[in-house]
Design a protein around this motif. Structure first.
Motif, PDB file in Angstrom:
ATOM      1  N   PRO A  79       5.607  13.638  -1.803  1.00  0.00           N
ATOM      2  CA  PRO A  79       4.766  13.272  -0.780  1.00  0.00           C
ATOM      3  C   PRO A  79       5.743  13.006   0.554  1.00  0.00           C
ATOM      4  O   PRO A  79       6.769  12.407   0.328  1.00  0.00           O
ATOM      5  N   ARG A  80       5.208  13.103   1.900  1.00  0.00           N
ATOM      6  CA  ARG A  80       6.099  12.576   2.941  1.00  0.00           C
ATOM      7  C   ARG A  80       6.245  11.199   2.923  1.00  0.00           C
ATOM      8  O   ARG A  80       5.215  10.564   2.704  1.00  0.00           O
ATOM      9  N   ASP A  81       7.406  10.879   3.490  1.00  0.00           N
ATOM     10  CA  ASP A  81       7.568   9.443   3.698  1.00  0.00           C
ATOM     11  C   ASP A  81       7.139   8.765   4.741  1.00  0.00           C
ATOM     12  O   ASP A  81       6.987   9.531   6.061  1.00  0.00           O
ATOM     13  N   PHE A  82       6.941   7.467   4.918  1.00  0.00           N
ATOM     14  CA  PHE A  82       6.274   6.825   6.260  1.00  0.00           C
ATOM     15  C   PHE A  82       7.150   6.889   7.057  1.00  0.00           C
ATOM     16  O   PHE A  82       7.021   6.936   8.464  1.00  0.00           O
ATOM     17  N   THR A  83       8.525   6.651   6.753  1.00  0.00           N
ATOM     18  CA  THR A  83       9.713   6.700   7.860  1.00  0.00           C
ATOM     19  C   THR A  83       9.610   8.004   8.758  1.00  0.00           C
ATOM     20  O   THR A  83       9.815   8.003   9.865  1.00  0.00           O
ATOM     21  N   ASP A  84       9.347   9.207   8.008  1.00  0.00           N
ATOM     22  CA  ASP A  84       9.495  10.365   8.570  1.00  0.00           C
ATOM     23  C   ASP A  84       8.242  10.331   9.535  1.00  0.00           C
ATOM     24  O   ASP A  84       8.165  10.918  10.699  1.00  0.00           O
ATOM     25  N   PHE A  85       7.014   9.851   8.988  1.00  0.00           N
ATOM     26  CA  PHE A  85       5.711   9.823   9.780  1.00  0.00           C
ATOM     27  C   PHE A  85       6.094   8.885  10.980  1.00  0.00           C
ATOM     28  O   PHE A  85       5.749   9.470  12.289  1.00  0.00           O
ATOM     29  N   GLU A 135       0.772  -1.193  -0.106  1.00  0.00           N
ATOM     30  CA  GLU A 135       0.094  -0.035   0.090  1.00  0.00           C
ATOM     31  C   GLU A 135       0.888   1.365   0.070  1.00  0.00           C
ATOM     32  O   GLU A 135       1.970   1.224   0.832  1.00  0.00           O
ATOM     33  N   PRO A 136       0.516   2.227  -0.839  1.00  0.00           N
ATOM     34  CA  PRO A 136       1.312   3.455  -0.816  1.00  0.00           C
ATOM     35  C   PRO A 136       0.807   4.432   0.250  1.00  0.00           C
ATOM     36  O   PRO A 136       0.081   5.587  -0.021  1.00  0.00           O
ATOM     37  N   PHE A 137       1.105   4.306   1.411  1.00  0.00           N
ATOM     38  CA  PHE A 137       0.745   5.018   2.465  1.00  0.00           C
ATOM     39  C   PHE A 137       0.808   6.473   2.373  1.00  0.00           C
ATOM     40  O   PHE A 137       1.968   6.784   2.235  1.00  0.00           O
ATOM     41  N   ILE A 138      -0.101   7.316   2.727  1.00  0.00           N
ATOM     42  CA  ILE A 138      -0.096   8.791   2.477  1.00  0.00           C
ATOM     43  C   ILE A 138      -0.255   9.578   3.714  1.00  0.00           C
ATOM     44  O   ILE A 138      -1.184   9.219   4.750  1.00  0.00           O
ATOM     45  N   ASP A 139       0.624  10.636   3.844  1.00  0.00           N
ATOM     46  CA  ASP A 139       0.663  11.268   5.054  1.00  0.00           C
ATOM     47  C   ASP A 139      -0.764  12.197   5.013  1.00  0.00           C
ATOM     48  O   ASP A 139      -0.825  12.662   3.958  1.00  0.00           O
ATOM     49  N   VAL A 140      -1.636  12.405   6.152  1.00  0.00           N
ATOM     50  CA  VAL A 140      -2.646  12.972   6.043  1.00  0.00           C
ATOM     51  C   VAL A 140      -2.656  14.658   5.665  1.00  0.00           C
ATOM     52  O   VAL A 140      -3.352  15.333   5.204  1.00  0.00           O
TER      53      VAL A 140
END
Length: 278
Positions: free
Chosen positions: A259-265, A153-158
């Protein structure tokens, strides 16, 4: 921001929720006047008598229905509210929808046929579903049980969703009548996402995939109404079948950045204590 949006008043539904709170923040940062709509401010998606007071005097609105966008309740309410918004002068409407969700079709069509100047934002699975949604408690206990198998899944930061929504609201005709598909920058399985959270927290976390039917039984055991649990079972069986295992370039095209990366989230949410046991 275009010249004619500098004095825009935007109604933000779900203003205390995962996306609405960020949309409100991003809209204010862009210089818009935000009218926050939630049950706490007297707005109720289930009570149409509360809509006019919230809409009157607004130029635009962000629509995020509290049930899944694919539910019959969402289609009925979004269509009715959109028509009322147009009648009251709030013609610029942006709807949050779900990428790859066939059931969202009636809700999207209700917006398209309302007479509004509409934009539909189809987002992939939220990164913040791990830190603010129903998955949090399991992670705090050390295990995420979820019916996603090893699908990617290409998780997206809200926060990226919020920035795209504000761009759509303030972009004049550029985004009117368009469907915008947005995702995060890379594909991860839920197992890999949990592993990233584990690294960020320094805790041992497990991911246990189950079937959608088994997950529905678990939800029912926790007290969720059978109809609602059944809807989610059907939704997960379709939406988590791999259909979303590809990237969209919407964020970069609209915002001019990655887009912002999941690691940063995960790092930021861990630092904020999202997964610390109460």
């Amino acid at each position: 921001m275009t010249e004619n949006t500098r004095d825009m008043t935007v109604l933000v539904t779900g203003a205390t929720g995962r996306t609405g709170s960020r949309v409100a923040r991003a809209a204010r940062a862009a210089g818009l006047t935000v009218r926050a709509a939630s049950r706490g401010t007297g707005f109720d998606w289930e009570d149409a008598s509360t809509w006019a007071g919230a809409l009157r005097g607004a130029d635009a609105a962000y629509l995020a229905h509290p049930t899944d966008v694919g539910s019959p309740a969402a289609a009925k309410a979004v269509g009715a509210l959109a028509r009322e918004a147009v009648e009251l002068g709030a013609r610029r409407l942006v709807l949050l929808s779900s990428r790859g969700e066939d059931r969202a079709g009636p809700t999207e069509e209700a917006l398209r046929t309302s007479g509004a100047d509409w934009t539909i934002v189809r987002a992939s699975w939220f990164s913040q579903n791990f830190s603010e949604g129903p998955l949090v408690e399991g992670l705090r206990q050390g295990e995420l049980v979820f019916p996603a198998g090893e699908v990617r899944e290409p998780f997206i930061d809200v926060r990226d969703i919020a920035d795209v929504v504000v761009a759509a609201l303030t972009g004049g005709e550029r985004y009117t009548g368009r469907e915008l598909a947005i995702t995060g920058p890379r594909l991860l399985t839920f197992r890999e996402a949990v592993a990233e959270i584990a690294r960020a927290t320094g805790e041992e976390l497990a991911y246990t995939p189950v079937t959608a039917r088994r997950y529905g039984d678990m939800l029912a055991g926790f007290g969720m109404p059978a109809e609602e649990a059944g809807f989610l079972v059907d939704l997960f069986e379709s939406l988590l079948d791999g259909r979303n295992a590809h990237l969209s370039d919407g964020v970069r095209n609209i915002l001019g950045r990655a887009p912002r990366d999941f690691t940063d989230f995960a790092r930021e949410a861990a630092a904020a204590g999202a997964w610390k046991a109460a």
